[in-house]
Design an enzyme around this catalytic site. Structure first.
Site, short mmCIF file in Angstrom:
data_model
loop_
_atom_site.label_atom_id
_atom_site.label_comp_id
_atom_site.label_asym_id
_atom_site.label_seq_id
_atom_site.Cartn_x
_atom_site.Cartn_y
_atom_site.Cartn_z
N TYR A 102 -9.45 7.58 20.06
CA TYR A 102 -10.49 7.02 19.20
C TYR A 102 -10.52 5.49 19.19
O TYR A 102 -11.19 4.89 18.37
CB TYR A 102 -10.39 7.65 17.81
CG TYR A 102 -10.83 9.09 17.90
CD1 TYR A 102 -12.14 9.45 17.70
CD2 TYR A 102 -9.94 10.06 18.34
CE1 TYR A 102 -12.57 10.76 17.89
CE2 TYR A 102 -10.35 11.38 18.54
CZ TYR A 102 -11.67 11.72 18.30
OH TYR A 102 -12.10 13.01 18.51
N HIS B 161 -0.95 0.17 5.72
CA HIS B 161 -1.52 1.19 6.62
C HIS B 161 -0.61 2.40 6.84
O HIS B 161 -0.20 2.71 7.94
CB HIS B 161 -1.90 0.56 7.96
CG HIS B 161 -3.00 -0.45 7.87
ND1 HIS B 161 -3.66 -0.92 8.98
CD2 HIS B 161 -3.55 -1.09 6.80
CE1 HIS B 161 -4.58 -1.81 8.60
NE2 HIS B 161 -4.52 -1.92 7.28
N TYR C 82 -9.94 -10.17 10.87
CA TYR C 82 -10.26 -10.85 9.62
C TYR C 82 -10.54 -12.34 9.87
O TYR C 82 -11.26 -12.98 9.11
CB TYR C 82 -9.12 -10.68 8.62
CG TYR C 82 -8.95 -9.24 8.19
CD1 TYR C 82 -9.93 -8.59 7.45
CD2 TYR C 82 -7.82 -8.51 8.54
CE1 TYR C 82 -9.79 -7.27 7.07
CE2 TYR C 82 -7.66 -7.18 8.17
CZ TYR C 82 -8.65 -6.57 7.43
OH TYR C 82 -8.51 -5.26 7.06
N GLN D 131 0.81 -1.21 0.00
CA GLN D 131 0.00 0.00 0.00
C GLN D 131 0.84 1.27 0.00
O GLN D 131 0.30 2.37 0.01
CB GLN D 131 -0.92 0.00 1.23
CG GLN D 131 -1.93 -1.14 1.22
CD GLN D 131 -2.71 -1.25 2.53
OE1 GLN D 131 -2.51 -0.47 3.46
NE2 GLN D 131 -3.58 -2.24 2.62
#
Length: 386
Positions: free
Chosen positions: A266, A160, A277, A90
């Site tokens: 958060y 990420h 997963y 990514q």
């Protein structure tokens, strides 16, 4: 010889790949019939989009290229001066933003996956932000490039990175980051001595604002604004309140829309509306906990949130005041109706196209623009159908 063979194979595969078809279609939505048209195509996994004052577009491609695209769809050559990127998984060249005073200083900000230094760190990387001055010439370049932020620590992961860039109305730069995914270090999203899983807030030159929430706290990195985030892929300022909103990927379910506030937690990876997963619980197995903020909105199952824009234009009047989020895992565009800081309705759109939406922006003309995350990526333009 191996490299030449691999390159030759890549060219052959590219030659065999069928180009994406240009789109010019109308779609019925709840508020209006809209027209979706391809403005440009042939971009390799485009990631971020910015609108230049002269009407052109500045677009990043994840393999490491920054290009100017004209309103007629002509894609320019790669701009020289972009930092080296770690384009694995990514990672790569990610978001782009213009300085609030771009017309005077021509500064462009880029987020990207940066390699670790030295042989012992050859597989390590982290999100970095650099800025440079875009020249005004027939062959534009980035000059005087400097790195203004480096996520610490650098770690061996190709996942990420985040990472969206947003300037607020006072000139601060927010950087929405990821927590690098792997179980052995994603818990650092809760640690204030790490940039993983954080929103950070800096000045455009990398300096730390004196009113950041953890200034003077022992062991805390001063750039941190909020923490406990997973993989933030969208960020925008609310046009009325001026507050930062972000979205982030959950694991198996639990994508979130948040309004990160100074010093707030958060929750990731302690609480989540999703599961691992594997189907096992995340952290405590709870969706909420005291001292941890609830999301404004969440998705189960995940849509793979990416890109975020608040609509204020006139091209589709019925959308004024709505938020728009792109979907990667469930490809499409998602319209969110807001009542203050609450989401009261959601409309999935453009699911028929089957295209992964990486970025969502409102253009100066009031149209909505999308980037499709494909090998033959496109810039799509959305207006009200005539």
């Amino acid at each position: 010889m191996v490299r030449q063979t691999l390159l030759a194979s890549s060219f052959c595969l590219a030659a065999m790949a069928a180009p994406a078809l240009a789109i010019d279609e109308t779609f019925r939505t709840e508020e209006a019939e809209i027209r979706v048209e391809t403005l440009a195509q042939g971009l390799e996994h485009p990631w971020g989009l910015a609108f230049l004052p002269d009407g052109n577009f500045l677009v990043t491609e994840r393999p490491g290229f920054l290009r100017i695209v004209t309103p007629e769809g002509k894609i320019g050559n790669a701009i020289y001066g972009v930092p080296d990127v770690d384009a694995r998984g990514q990672g790569g060249l990610l978001d782009v933003a213009l300085d609030p005073d771009f017309e005077e200083n021509r500064l462009v900000y880029l987020s990207y996956a940066e390699k670790g230094e030295g042989p012992e760190n050859k597989n390590a990387n982290g999100t970095a932000v650099a800025r440079g001055r875009l020249t005004e010439s027939m062959s534009p370049q980035l000059q005087d490039v400097e790195v203004i932020f480096r996520q610490q620590p650098k770690l061996p992961s190709t996942l990420h990175f985040g990472s969206r860039l947003v300037f607020d109305n006072e000139g601060h730069l927010f950087i929405a980051l990821g927590e690098r995914s792997k179980k052995e270090f994603r818990g650092q999203a809760q640690d204030l001595d790490s940039h993983l899983g954080k929103v950070v807030r800096i000045w455009p030159d990398g300096a730390v604002p004196e009113d950041n929430p953890f200034i003077g706290k022992e062991g805390a990195l001063p750039q941190i604004w909020s923490y406990g985030h997973r993989n933030q892929q969208g960020a925008a300022l609310h046009p009325e309140t001026g507050k930062l909103w972000t979205n982030e990927h959950g694991p198996r379910g639990g994508d979130e829309l948040n309004m990160p506030e100074a010093g707030r937690n958060y929750g990731w990876p302690v609480v989540s509306y999703g599961t691992e997963y594997s189907g096992l619980p995340v952290g405590s197995g709870e969706s909420s906990a005291p001292g941890m903020e609830e999301p404004v909105h969440y998705w189960v199952p995940s849509i793979g949130t990416s890109g975020l824009a608040f609509y204020t234009g006139d091209a589709v009047p019925g959308w004024k005041g709505n938020a728009f989020v792109g979907g990667l895992a469930r490809p499409g565009l998602y319209r969110l109706v807001l009542d203050g800081e609450k989401v009261t309705h959601e409309e999935p759109m453009l699911r028929e196209l089957g295209l992964r939406i990486r970025d969502v922006r409102q253009g100066p003309d009031g149209a909505l623009y999308l980037l499709t995350d494909e090998e033959d990526g496109q810039i799509l333009r959305i207006t009200k159908a005539e």
